[in-house]
Each structure stands twice: as C-alpha cells, then as structure tokens.
Enzyme design. Structure first.
Site, PDB file in Angstrom:
ATOM      1  N   ASN A  25      -7.410 -24.848   9.359  1.00 59.50           N
ATOM      2  CA  ASN A  25      -6.869 -23.747  10.150  1.00 59.50           C
ATOM      3  C   ASN A  25      -7.267 -23.811  11.612  1.00 59.50           C
ATOM      4  OD1 ASN A  25      -5.657 -22.253   7.882  1.00 59.50           O
ATOM      5  ND2 ASN A  25      -7.781 -22.105   7.210  1.00 59.50           N
TER       6      ASN A  25
ATOM      7  N   ARG B 120      -4.504 -20.299  14.602  1.00 58.29           N
ATOM      8  CA  ARG B 120      -5.854 -20.606  15.065  1.00 58.29           C
ATOM      9  C   ARG B 120      -5.995 -22.016  15.649  1.00 58.29           C
ATOM     10  NH1 ARG B 120     -10.211 -19.675  10.870  1.00 58.29           N
ATOM     11  NH2 ARG B 120      -8.634 -19.240   9.283  1.00 58.29           N
TER      12      ARG B 120
ATOM     13  N   ASP C 122      -1.572 -28.122   4.342  1.00 62.66           N
ATOM     14  CA  ASP C 122      -2.712 -28.201   5.260  1.00 62.66           C
ATOM     15  C   ASP C 122      -4.001 -28.592   4.528  1.00 62.66           C
ATOM     16  OD1 ASP C 122      -3.149 -25.898   3.826  1.00 62.66           O
ATOM     17  OD2 ASP C 122      -3.366 -24.573   5.559  1.00 62.66           O
TER      18      ASP C 122
ATOM     19  N   TYR D 213       7.653 -60.246  37.998  1.00 67.67           N
ATOM     20  CA  TYR D 213       8.409 -59.066  38.447  1.00 67.67           C
ATOM     21  C   TYR D 213       8.682 -59.174  39.937  1.00 67.67           C
ATOM     22  CZ  TYR D 213       9.468 -54.060  38.894  1.00 67.67           C
ATOM     23  OH  TYR D 213      10.068 -52.856  39.133  1.00 67.67           O
TER      24      TYR D 213
ATOM     25  N   ASN E 257     -10.132 -20.395  -6.225  1.00 67.16           N
ATOM     26  CA  ASN E 257      -8.847 -21.067  -6.387  1.00 67.16           C
ATOM     27  C   ASN E 257      -8.617 -21.940  -5.162  1.00 67.16           C
ATOM     28  OD1 ASN E 257      -6.120 -21.743  -6.627  1.00 67.16           O
ATOM     29  ND2 ASN E 257      -5.450 -19.753  -5.829  1.00 67.16           N
TER      30      ASN E 257
HETATM   31  C1  UD1 Z   1      -4.193 -18.937  -1.002  1.00 67.04           C
HETATM   32  C2  UD1 Z   1      -4.417 -18.370  -2.387  1.00 67.04           C
HETATM   33  C3  UD1 Z   1      -5.906 -18.201  -2.627  1.00 67.04           C
HETATM   34  C4  UD1 Z   1      -6.613 -19.522  -2.428  1.00 67.04           C
HETATM   35  C5  UD1 Z   1      -6.300 -20.073  -1.047  1.00 67.04           C
HETATM   36  C6  UD1 Z   1      -6.851 -21.459  -0.899  1.00 67.04           C
HETATM   37  C7  UD1 Z   1      -2.452 -16.961  -2.726  1.00 67.04           C
HETATM   38  C8  UD1 Z   1      -1.969 -15.566  -2.751  1.00 67.04           C
HETATM   39  N1  UD1 Z   1      -3.756 -17.092  -2.477  1.00 67.04           N
HETATM   40  O1  UD1 Z   1      -4.670 -17.971  -0.087  1.00 67.04           O
HETATM   41  O2  UD1 Z   1      -6.140 -17.728  -3.941  1.00 67.04           O
HETATM   42  O3  UD1 Z   1      -8.006 -19.342  -2.577  1.00 67.04           O
HETATM   43  O4  UD1 Z   1      -4.882 -20.165  -0.867  1.00 67.04           O
HETATM   44  O5  UD1 Z   1      -6.664 -21.878   0.430  1.00 67.04           O
HETATM   45  O6  UD1 Z   1      -1.710 -17.876  -2.934  1.00 67.04           O
HETATM   46  N2  UD1 Z   1       2.397 -20.596   2.815  1.00 67.04           N
HETATM   47  C9  UD1 Z   1       3.762 -20.669   2.987  1.00 67.04           C
HETATM   48  N3  UD1 Z   1       4.478 -19.512   3.020  1.00 67.04           N
HETATM   49  C10 UD1 Z   1       3.913 -18.291   2.888  1.00 67.04           C
HETATM   50  C11 UD1 Z   1       2.515 -18.223   2.720  1.00 67.04           C
HETATM   51  C12 UD1 Z   1       1.785 -19.388   2.680  1.00 67.04           C
HETATM   52  O7  UD1 Z   1       4.331 -21.753   3.101  1.00 67.04           O
HETATM   53  O8  UD1 Z   1       4.646 -17.302   2.932  1.00 67.04           O
HETATM   54  C13 UD1 Z   1       1.637 -21.840   2.759  1.00 67.04           C
HETATM   55  C14 UD1 Z   1       0.639 -21.992   3.886  1.00 67.04           C
HETATM   56  O9  UD1 Z   1       1.232 -22.671   4.977  1.00 67.04           O
HETATM   57  C15 UD1 Z   1      -0.447 -22.830   3.242  1.00 67.04           C
HETATM   58  C16 UD1 Z   1      -0.405 -22.393   1.786  1.00 67.04           C
HETATM   59  O10 UD1 Z   1       0.873 -21.812   1.572  1.00 67.04           O
HETATM   60  O11 UD1 Z   1      -0.151 -24.203   3.295  1.00 67.04           O
HETATM   61  C17 UD1 Z   1      -1.482 -21.415   1.445  1.00 67.04           C
HETATM   62  O12 UD1 Z   1      -1.367 -20.316   2.316  1.00 67.04           O
HETATM   63  P1  UD1 Z   1      -2.652 -19.604   2.909  1.00 67.04           P
HETATM   64  O13 UD1 Z   1      -2.239 -18.606   3.920  1.00 67.04           O
HETATM   65  O14 UD1 Z   1      -3.650 -20.599   3.293  1.00 67.04           O
HETATM   66  O15 UD1 Z   1      -3.114 -18.821   1.613  1.00 67.04           O
HETATM   67  P2  UD1 Z   1      -4.347 -17.954   1.503  1.00 67.04           P
HETATM   68  O16 UD1 Z   1      -3.978 -16.557   1.823  1.00 67.04           O
HETATM   69  O17 UD1 Z   1      -5.456 -18.581   2.211  1.00 67.04           O
HETATM   70 CA    CA Z   2      -5.790 -21.200   2.872  1.00 68.54          CA
END
Ligand code: UD1
Ligand code: CA
Length: 471
Positions: free
Chosen positions: A233, A16, A108, A393, A175
């Site tokens: 994001n 995004r 992030d 120069y 969370n």
């Molecule tokens: C996650 C939480 C959710 C919380 C939210 C807060 C889980 C399953 N859910 O959701 O409960 O409310 O964060 O923002 O954890 N990332 C990786 N590798 C992956 C997936 C994610 O490095 O495979 C990193 C992302 O870059 C980011 C962080 O983990 O920095 C969180 O990922 P994001 O996609 O924001 O998680 P949410 O699905 O939003």
């Molecule tokens: Ca998130």
C-alpha cells in the site's frame, strides 16, 4: 482434473503510494506488482486468469497484454469500489461456464510463490472444500480480517478488523486475502452478501458464513511465511517486498547452480536467466530479458539490461550494457559502455572506457582502451588501437564504418564515416581516415614531423633577456 482458473482483484486505487500511476503497475524485480501475480497464477497452472481492473483499467490491461502475449488473460471492469465480493462478482459473466476451482488473488500481493498456490489447491481438493482460505499468523494482526473458529477448531467466519469485537481482535490468525474456491459454490452465495458492515462494502469474507449455512466445507491453510502474503500500500512496503522478491529470485538461481557472492546486494529481475557455474560478485544488477550463459564471471558494479552473455565470458567491474550481445569466451570491461545493437562475437576483448553502439565485432577482435565505435562493422581479428573514434555522425545523418578481417587501426585514429578499411590493411597511429583504404594497404595521414634542434636552449635564453629588459 480440470485446470483451475484465477480471479485477480486489481481495482483498488492505492492512494498511499502518492503516485500518478495505478498501484498495481509499480515495478519491482522486472515486473509490475500485478505482473508478478499474473506470472505466478500462470505458473500454478491457472487458465483463464481473469483480472478485475478499475483505476487506470485500460493501462493495466494494455500492460498485461503486452507482457504476457498469448496468455489466457481476460479482463473485467469494476467501475466503483464496492468491496471484494462485488469485485469477484464482475468475473461471473466471463466464467459463466466454468465449473472448477478458482484462485482468488490480490493484484497487490506479489510475493506469494506459485508453489504456495499449488499446495493450496491440492489441500482444497483433498479436503473437498468449497472454500480454502490462505491464512497467516501475525504478531500484529491490526487491520486484517480474523479467522474465527469454533471449539473444535472449525472455521466459522472471517470477521473484518473494523467489525470485530475486542475478543475477536485478539485472534492472531488472519485472512491473507488469497483463497481457493469451488467456483459454482461461491457464485451461488455471492448474491446473498449484503453491505451491512462498518465500511458499507460487499465483503467477500462473508461468503464463509453463507457457504457454511449451505452445509459446504470451509477450511483454512496456514502460510508459513507471513511476509509473502502482505499487500503493498505504500512505497515503504514496496521496498520491503522488493527485498523479498530479490531473495526469492536469488535463492532459485543459487539452487540452480549459480554462485552469488553477496545475494543481499545482487538485484536480478525475475525475468532473467543465468546458467550454472556462473559467478556473480557484489552489487550486480541484471534486468529484463538478460540471458547469462554458463561459467560466466560478472564482477562488481555491472548493470546488464536485456543483454546476452555467452558461456565462459568475463565481464569485469562497472560495465553498463543495454540490449547488447556478448559472445562466448570474451572479456569485457572494466568501465565499458555497451549500447543497443552491440554484437560482440566469440573471443573478443573490449577494455576500459570503450563505448560501442549498433556495431558488430567479429570473432577475436580487440578494442582494449578508450574508443568509440558506432554504426561500425568489424570483421574477425581486427585490432582497434587506443583512442580510436568512429566519426559516424555528420550533424544530420549516421554513417557506417567497415573494418574488414585482420585490419589494424593504430592508436588515436579517427575514422570519418562512411568509410571502409579493406582486409588486412593497416592504419598508422594518429590518422584521420576520410577515404577508403584498399585491402593490404597502409594508410597514414599526419603532418610530417619536424625536429628543431636546440630549440629549448634558445627559448630559455630569450625568456631571460625579456626578464632583464623589464627590470
Ligand atoms: C481484505 C479482506 C481481509 C483480509 C485483507 C488482506 C475483505 C472484506 N477483507 O481486506 O479479510 O485480511 O484483505 O489484505 O475482503 N479490491 C477491488 N475492488 C474492491 C475492493 C478491493 O478490486 O471493491 C481489491 C484491492 O485492490 C485489493 C484486494 O481487492 O487488491 C483486497 O482489497 P483491500 O482493500 O486490500 O482489502 P482489505 O479491506 O484490506
Ligand atoms: Ca489489503
């Protein structure tokens, strides 16, 4: 107590942002998003700090190694986005022998203060928890994982928005995605997590149920400032978090004795240091490794990048300085351009429309108006008249100009480099100096002046005659 470690999840793509650059490398207030997170983890005492990278992983690694030389950083790669639990699992090999507590952070989420992390760790240890979740209460919790509690208020699970029942979706306690975990306890349950959910991902949040099943303690701590736990994001969110980071930096500086007349328009990078009793006017930007001393005044519209300003100096309006040094008790500006390598010593005055590059101005030297000084070395007490230009120069090479102590350069002088003006010498106004001037000499170079008496009257007459002949 052993120091905590940190695992920073930074493998996400950030579609995004509509950007060629990895999301976590976008810069605000002098650091990248992930740079802020690393800085704060280190400030909270974390060692090592493990960064899980994916998209543009090499670029993220190079960037952080350059910005945090000598810091206890480790990098692991998550090739494919398979969920937050999978991302944490990548860190297991590098923390194999680690038996303490770990901060789990998102790359992030740049605005969470180090203090909040230290408080989180303190509570985690006091409660002897295996996992402490940093929670927040949001008016609109859409999209976030919800914290589910039992009748006695104990945490029983985190349910992701997409997997939540309508009832669970009404829960406003979310969370934040930041946690403190007892590492061996967490590692013990990571392999039991399945991807049997709406997104087909390995959810770190499922560790809550697993730990509780093992009889471990899971608690949540409410973070009082929801905006500080928000992930970035989009560009809009980037702008919103920039304002939060700006306010954090400005609050810290004001608490340290700096006056900011209009904090809302004052943009000071997190990396900048400012001494007490310094007064900063509206619309000032201070960047990078800038260091401002005590009792300095910086007026509106200035941008100083990687620049040092000595105690008691006044920087007047609209000065632009990059990689410059300004000594103590100087006056610079308004409208002065100081380029890299400018070194202005104590008690100098540099005025409006003066541009300086790669030049030293000795103590008490003045260049008050309309000058260009490049590749020049000026001694002490030199006076540079209005409109003086170093012609440094020749179209191919840059050449030096040397003005020794006490030199006086008359207005509108061109110093054709390489050239040296000896100690105490004078250069008469309007000179083109092409040869060295010996100490104590006067250099003049101008066509001798001729006054033609009565010329104006004669011209008028001539014009009148011409008009008449035309008719
Ligand atoms: C996650 C939480 C959710 C919380 C939210 C807060 C889980 C399953 N859910 O959701 O409960 O409310 O964060 O923002 O954890 N990332 C990786 N590798 C992956 C997936 C994610 O490095 O495979 C990193 C992302 O870059 C980011 C962080 O983990 O920095 C969180 O990922 P994001 O996609 O924001 O998680 P949410 O699905 O939003
Ligand atoms: Ca998130």
């Amino acid at each position: 107590m052993t120091a905590p470690a940190a695992v920073i999840l930074a493998a996400g793509e950030g579609k995004r942002m509509k950007s060629d650059r990895a999301k976590v490398l976008h810069e605000v207030l002098g650091r990248s998003l992930v740079g802020h997170v690393v800085h704060r983890a280190l400030a909270a005492g974390a060692s090592p700090v493990v960064v899980v990278v994916g998209v543009q992983g090499d670029a993220v690694r190079r960037h952080l190694e350059e910005r945090f030389p000598g810091a206890p950083l480790k990098f692991v790669v998550q090739e494919e986005r398979r969920g937050t639990a999978d991302a944490v699992r990548r860190a297991v090999p590098v923390l194999r022998k680690f038996r303490g507590d770990v901060f789990l952070l998102c790359g992030d989420v740049p605005a969470l203060p180090a203090r909040a992390l230290r408080d989180l760790l303190r509570q985690h240890r006091r409660r002897q928890a295996s996992l402490t979740i940093l929670a927040a209460e949001l008016d609109d919790p859409t999209g976030y994982g919800r914290i589910v509690r039992d009748a006695r208020g104990r945490v029983t699970a985190i349910v992701e928005h997409r997997d939540a029942t309508p009832e669970e979706r009404r829960i406003r306690e979310i969370n934040s995605g930041t946690y403190c975990a007892r590492w061996p306890d967490l590692v013990a349950v990571l392999d039991r997590i399945r991807a049997d959910n709406a997104q087909g991902e390995y959810y770190l949040t499922d560790a809550v149920r697993e730990l509780i099943a093992d009889g471990k303690t899971v608690v949540a701590r409410l973070h009082p400032v929801p905006a500080e736990v928000e992930g970035i994001n989009s560009r809009r969110q980037l702008a919103a978090v920039a304002a939060i980071l700006r306010d954090q930096v400005n609050a810290r500086l004001m608490d340290g004795g700096v006056t900011l007349l209009d904090p809302a328009t004052t943009w000071i990078d997190d990396t900048v240091k400012v001494g007490r009793d310094t007064v900063i006017h509206p619309g000032v930007t201070l960047e990078g490794a800038t260091r401002v001393g005590k009792g300095v005044t910086i007026r509106s519209g200035c941008r100083l990048a990687d620049t040092r300003v000595g105690d008691g100096t006044t920087v007047l309006d609209h000065v632009v300085a990059t990689e410059a040094r300004i000594g103590a008790a100087c006056s610079v500006g308004p409208f002065t351009h100081l380029r890299p390598g400018t070194d202005i010593r104590k008690g100098c005055k540099v005025g409006n429309f003066v541009e300086i590059k790669k030049s030293v101005l000795g103590e008490g030297t003045k260049a008050s108006h309309l000058s260009y000084l490049g590749d020049a070395t000026l001694g002490r007490g030199v006076n540079v008249g209005a409109g003086t230009i170093t012609c440094n120069y020749d179209g191919e090479k840059k050449h030096p100009t040397i003005l020794e102590d006490g030199v006086f350069i008359g207005s509108d002088t061109q110093l054709v480099a390489p050239v040296r003006v000896g100690k105490g010498a004078y250069v008469g106004a309007g000179a083109t100096v092409t040869r060295d001037v010996p100490p104590g000499a006067l250099a003049i170079s101008r066509a001798p002046q001729k006054n033609i008496e009565g010329w104006v009257e004669r011209r008028k007459k001539r014009k009148g005659e011409r008009k008449r002949t035309k008719k």
